[in-house]
Design an enzyme around this catalytic site. Structure first.
Site, PDB file in Angstrom:
ATOM      1  CG  LEU A   1     -38.529  17.319  -5.966  1.00 43.31           C
ATOM      2  CD1 LEU A   1     -38.642  18.468  -5.499  1.00 43.31           C
ATOM      3  CD2 LEU A   1     -37.806  17.258  -7.366  1.00 43.31           C
ATOM      4  CG  HIS A   2     -40.275  16.766   0.929  1.00 46.02           C
ATOM      5  ND1 HIS A   2     -39.547  15.802   1.875  1.00 46.02           N
ATOM      6  CD2 HIS A   2     -39.498  18.047   1.107  1.00 46.02           C
ATOM      7  CE1 HIS A   2     -38.677  16.377   2.538  1.00 46.02           C
ATOM      8  NE2 HIS A   2     -38.770  17.812   2.327  1.00 46.02           N
ATOM      9  CG  ASP A   3     -44.456  18.717  -1.207  1.00 52.26           C
ATOM     10  OD1 ASP A   3     -44.488  17.923  -0.510  1.00 52.26           O
ATOM     11  OD2 ASP A   3     -44.548  20.006  -1.201  1.00 52.26           O
TER      12      ASP A   3
END
Ligand code: RIB
Ligand code: CA
Length: 313
Positions: A242-244
Site C-alpha cells: 500500500l504505497h501511497d
C-alpha cells in the site's frame, strides 16, 4: 500523533489508482490534516480517468474537496501507464458511485502556486504519482520553493525498481520532473519501494476493513483484493504494497517510520537506469543531503491506523 496541533494544510497530488484513492480517504478521515485540494496527473491511467477516479473517491465519502486536473503527459519522455496493475479504469474492483461534479477549471500547477502563496510555509504537498505537476509549478513560480512547508512523495527506491530493474514507476514516468523537485531545495521526504514494500496488504490485514461493516470498509477491502492479484502473480507476495497512503500516515503518525537524510539524484540519462533515484546512503559523494529517505515502516502500526481511520468515514 499530536491531536492538539492545528490541522496541517495539504494538497494531495496523484494518479488514482487504488493506493492513491486510499490515500485520499485516509487524509480526509484524519483531523491532523486539512485537505485544500486534490490535484491529478496522468500516471496509472490517462488523466481523464485519474481525475474521474479522484472525483469518484470523494463522492464515496460525500466530500466536496475541489479537484484540479494537471499534466496529461511528462515533460520530455513518452507517457507510460499501468493498466496491468490497476485495470482499465485505474480503480478496477469495487462498484463505485458516479461523480456528480467535474474538476475545477484551474490547472493543478496553478492551484498549487495559489495555495502555497496564500499560506506561506504552511502547505505540505503529498505527491503520489509522477512529479510533473509539481515540477511545472516550481518552474512557473520559482518563488514558491521557499514557501512550501514540505513535500512527502511516494516514488523512487533506495534499491531496485518495479518498472525497470532500476526505476520505480512514478520516477520513471517523468525523471526530469523528479530531478527538478529533488534539486528545488524544498524539504522532501521520499517513500520509495524499499519502504512501501514493507507494508503488504495481506488477507489478514484486509479482513479488518471488511469487518468495519461500512460501505467505505467494503470498498477498501475490494480495492486491496484487486490490487493483490497483480502482486501475487508478479512477485509471489501475499498482497499488494500500500504505497501511497504512507505519505499521509507519515504526517499523521511520524513515529511509525524511520527516515535517513541522503543526497538523492534522479537519473535522466535516457539509458537503462533512467528514472532511478540514486540515493547516497553511505555519503560517498560528499554532497549535502537533499531528502529524507524512508527506511523503516511499522507496518502493523500503519494498518492499525488506517483501519481505525477508515472506521471514521
Ligand atoms: O510504484 C508505485 C506507485 O506507482 C504508486 O504511486 C502507484 O499508485 C503507482 O502510481
Ligand atoms: Ca500513485
Amino acid at each position: 500523533m499530536n491531536l492538539l496541533a492545528a490541522p496541517r494544510p495539504v494538497i494531495l497530488d496523484g494518479d488514482p489508482g487504488h493506493d492513491d484513492a486510499i490515500n485520499i480517504l485516509l487524509a480526509h478521515a484524519s483531523p491532523e490534516l486539512a485537505v485544500l485540494g486534490v490535484t491529478t496527473s496522468y500516471g496509472n491511467v490517462a488523466l481523464e480517468r485519474t481525475t474521474r477516479n479522484a472525483l469518484v473517491t470523494l463522492a464515496l465519502i460525500g466530500s466536496h474537496t475541489p479537484v484540479y486536473m494537471g499534466a496529461d503527459r511528462p515533460l520530455l519522455v513518452p507517457r507510460l501507464s499501468a493498466e496491468s496493475v490497476h485495470g482499465q479504469t485505474g480503480l478496477d474492483g469495487p462498484l463505485l458511485p458516479s461523480p456528480a461534479r467535474e474538476a475545477e477549471a484551474l490547472h493543478a500547477a496553478l492551484f498549487m502556486i495559489e495555495a502555497v502563496r496564500a499560506r506561506p510555509r504552511q502547505v505540505s504537498l503529498l505527491p503520489t504519482g509522477p512529479l510533473t505537476n509539481l515540477a511545472l509549478a516550481l518552474r512557473l513560480a520559482p518563488d514558491i520553493a521557499p514557501l512550501i512547508r514540505e513535500i512527502v512523495w511516494m516514488g523512487g527506491s533506495l534499491d531496485v525498481g518495479n518498472w525497470t530493474p532500476a526505476a520505480e514507476f512514478n520516477a520513471l514516468c517523468d525523471p526530469h520532473a523528479a530531478q527538478i523537485v529533488f534539486s528545488s531545495g524544498v524539504p522532501l521526504t521520499m517513500f520509495g519501494l524499499n519502504a512501501t514494500h514493507q507494508a503488504i496488504a495481506t488477507p489478514a490485514r484486509i479482513a479488518p476493513f471488511r469487518g468495519l461493516g461500512t460501505p467505505v470498509g467494503e470498498v477498501v477491502a475490494e480495492l486491496l483484493e484487486f490490487f493483490a492479484e497483480h502482486h501475487r502473480e508478479r512477485y509471489g507476495w501475499d498482497g499488494g504494497p500500500l504505497h501511497d497512503p504512507l505519505t499521509s500516515a507519515y504526517l499523521i503518525a511520524p513515529e511509525l517510520f524511520g527516515v535517513q537524510p541522503m543526497y538523492v539524484e534522479v537519473d535522466t540519462s535516457g539509458g537503462p537506469s533512467s528514472g532511478r533515484t540514486n540515493c547516497d546512503l553511505w555519503r560517498v559523494t560528499g554532497r549535502a543531503p537533499n531528502a529524507n529517505v524512508a527506511v523503516t515502516v511499522d507496518a502493523d502500526g500503519f494498518y492499525a491506523l488506517l483501519t481505525e481511520r477508515m472506521g471514521r468515514l
